[in-house]
Motif scaffolding. Structure first.
Motif, short mmCIF file in Angstrom:
data_model
loop_
_atom_site.label_atom_id
_atom_site.label_comp_id
_atom_site.label_asym_id
_atom_site.label_seq_id
_atom_site.Cartn_x
_atom_site.Cartn_y
_atom_site.Cartn_z
N ILE A 125 12.36 -1.18 1.00
CA ILE A 125 11.30 -2.14 0.71
C ILE A 125 10.68 -2.66 2.00
O ILE A 125 9.46 -2.66 2.15
CB ILE A 125 11.85 -3.31 -0.13
N ILE A 126 11.52 -3.11 2.92
CA ILE A 126 10.96 -3.75 4.11
C ILE A 126 10.26 -2.77 5.04
O ILE A 126 9.42 -3.19 5.83
CB ILE A 126 12.02 -4.59 4.87
N LYS A 127 10.56 -1.50 4.93
CA LYS A 127 9.86 -0.50 5.73
C LYS A 127 8.51 -0.10 5.14
O LYS A 127 7.73 0.58 5.78
CB LYS A 127 10.73 0.74 5.91
N ASN A 128 8.26 -0.53 3.92
CA ASN A 128 7.02 -0.20 3.23
C ASN A 128 5.97 -1.27 3.56
O ASN A 128 5.85 -2.29 2.89
CB ASN A 128 7.28 -0.13 1.72
N LYS A 129 5.22 -1.04 4.63
CA LYS A 129 4.26 -2.03 5.11
C LYS A 129 3.22 -2.38 4.05
O LYS A 129 2.86 -3.55 3.89
CB LYS A 129 3.56 -1.52 6.38
N LYS A 130 2.76 -1.41 3.31
CA LYS A 130 1.77 -1.65 2.25
C LYS A 130 2.33 -2.65 1.23
O LYS A 130 1.64 -3.59 0.82
CB LYS A 130 1.40 -0.33 1.58
N LEU A 131 3.56 -2.45 0.84
CA LEU A 131 4.21 -3.35 -0.11
C LEU A 131 4.38 -4.75 0.50
O LEU A 131 4.09 -5.76 -0.15
CB LEU A 131 5.56 -2.79 -0.55
#
Length: 161
Positions: A125-131
């Motif tokens: 989750i935290i690596k998903n910048k868009k999210l």
């Protein structure tokens, strides 16, 4: 899987705290009052963060994933706090360095097996910048939960493998 452990009453958006200690104590008190943790959780959470900081620098944003020992958790949870103004925390990989954290994911698992699985999912989750950027713009806890669901963003969001 992680979205099953994110409860609306544990998700806070657009919050302000003067420092990480106040953030930790406030979240711990909420978790205790809601029956998710025992009385030792707050002290354990703070002392663990001092010994093993959880701040992470990712691209151009900063996240933390504080947690306590499993023995202090009664009911597994993930508490998400999106801050309007960062709090200063120490980096996981270099504790001498302080970073301005805006996204905090408090992990609370009541067994070690789940703890490792959930940590992997939170890392995804935290690596998903868009999210992460969508979470920052969210206006409600329900929107955060929707974003964290496995079906959001047009398909399977989380792939811990």
């Amino acid at each position: 899987m992680i979205d099953q452990y994110v409860y609306p009453e544990l998700v806070w958006v657009h919050k302000l705290f003067p420092n990480k200690e106040d953030l930790f104590k406030t979240v711990a008190r909420n978790l205790y009052n809601k029956g998710f943790v025992n009385e030792q959780y707050s002290e354990s959470l703070i002392s663990r963060e001092i010994k093993f900081p959880t701040g992470l620098a990712l691209e151009d944003y900063f996240v933390a994933i504080p947690h306590s020992d499993c023995k202090n958790v009664k009911k597994s949870f993930v508490s998400v706090v999106i801050l309007d103004k960062p709090v200063i925390m120490n980096k996981m990989d270099d504790p001498e360095i302080e970073i301005p954290v805006e996204y905090v994911f408090f992990l609370g698992m009541n067994n070690d097996q789940d703890h490792i699985k959930f940590l992997k999912e939170v890392i995804c989750i935290i690596k998903n910048k868009k999210l992460i950027l969508k979470m920052k713009k969210a206006a409600s806890s329900e929107k955060i939960i929707s974003l964290l669901s496995t079906d959001s963003l047009g398909g399977r969001l989380l792939d811990p493998a």
